[in-house]
Scaffold this motif. Structure first.
Motif, PDB file in Angstrom:
ATOM      1  N   ASN A  87       0.674  -1.015  -0.493  1.00 52.22           N
ATOM      2  CA  ASN A  87       0.220  -0.375   0.347  1.00 52.22           C
ATOM      3  C   ASN A  87       0.490   1.213   0.113  1.00 52.22           C
ATOM      4  N   VAL A 195      -7.540  -2.897   1.265  1.00 53.24           N
ATOM      5  CA  VAL A 195      -7.744  -2.444   3.013  1.00 53.24           C
ATOM      6  C   VAL A 195      -8.606  -3.854   3.258  1.00 53.24           C
ATOM      7  N   ALA A 211     -11.074   3.533   6.234  1.00 59.21           N
ATOM      8  CA  ALA A 211      -9.437   3.769   5.794  1.00 59.21           C
ATOM      9  C   ALA A 211      -9.999   3.447   4.366  1.00 59.21           C
ATOM     10  N   THR A 215      -8.496   6.221   2.534  1.00 64.73           N
ATOM     11  CA  THR A 215      -7.973   5.672   0.963  1.00 64.73           C
ATOM     12  C   THR A 215      -8.196   6.444  -0.205  1.00 64.73           C
TER      13      THR A 215
END
Ligand code: SF4
Length: 234
Positions: A87, A195, A211, A215
């Motif tokens: 990530n 995620v 999250a 993102t």
């Protein structure tokens, strides 16, 4: 005297042998060093030497994983670490990808057991019925400009990628799903951010919606008025 018996040939073979030996030795030593850095990062909960770790992992991932296991690292910790690392590696490229070239893949296990939506060739068509968090979050993502797919498995993901050619995706799911998704994306040249769900299982799983939203906002200037950026995430 044949070429293979000549002095030059023997010297050349010796040189190739020595270069190969030192090359392999260098790779093994580098992998051990990276495994130690990875182990320290996992146990302390922070990235050490990311500038070395990230390119090193690209070159030596398999070897580093093997040494991490020898160092006694738990499989789950290791997978979580690699997802976080990937990530981190993909964040810049993801941020630079225009929103219209991004997509979000949500697993259908997030939906309520009483979900009234039907499966279509493009995944589940959510009716935003309010029985689970998928509806409001999918709508929020779509308002932002994302294509959102609620899918039962990787076959659907591959089909939608083939059809819509997103350059960057957010993949939501359980630990192994996310890892496999990131690996698959790497193979087909798509920038992926994973995620991991906060609750796993087969039904009524729970996504880390905060999250997902954080993102989704990477590299995006919030447009005024059209999306509630401060609304509830769950
Ligand atoms: S919000 Fe969407 S996914 Fe959730 S139960 Fe309703 S129709 Fe199904």
């Amino acid at each position: 005297m044949s070429l293979f018996d000549s002095e030059i040939w023997i010297q050349l073979m010796t040189l190739i042998g020595e270069v190969t030996f030192f090359f392999i030795l260098g790779m093994v030593l580098a992998a051990i060093a990276l495994a130690i850095i990875a182990a320290a990062s996992i146990t302390r909960g922070k990235f050490y030497l990311p500038r070395i770790l990230i390119p090193g992992m690209v070159l030596l991932e398999g070897l580093v994983k093997a040494f991490c296991k020898l160092l006694g690292l738990d499989d789950k910790d290791l997978i979580t670490f690699f997802i976080t690392l990937r990530n981190t590696m993909n964040t810049k490229a993801f941020s630079e990808t225009p929103i219209e070239q991004r997509a979000v893949f949500l697993p259908q296990c997030l939906r309520s057991a009483q979900c009234p939506a039907h499966l279509t060739p493009e995944g589940l068509k959510c009716r935003n019925c309010g029985r689970c968090s998928v509806g409001e979050n999918a709508e929020w993502l779509e308002k932002l400009g994302y294509r959102v797919f609620i899918v039962p498995g990787s076959t659907f993901i591959k089909r939608m990628v083939k059809k819509y050619h997103p350059r960057a995706i957010i993949g939501v799911g359980c630990l192994m799903e996310v890892k496999d998704g990131i690996d698959m994306s790497d193979r087909i040249g798509i920038i992926a951010i994973g995620v991991v769900n906060v609750k796993d299982g087969c039904v009524e799983t729970i996504a880390d919606w905060t999250a997902v939203r954080d993102t989704a906002l990477l590299g995006i200037k919030p447009p005024s008025g059209s999306v509630d950026f401060h609304g509830p995430a769950e």
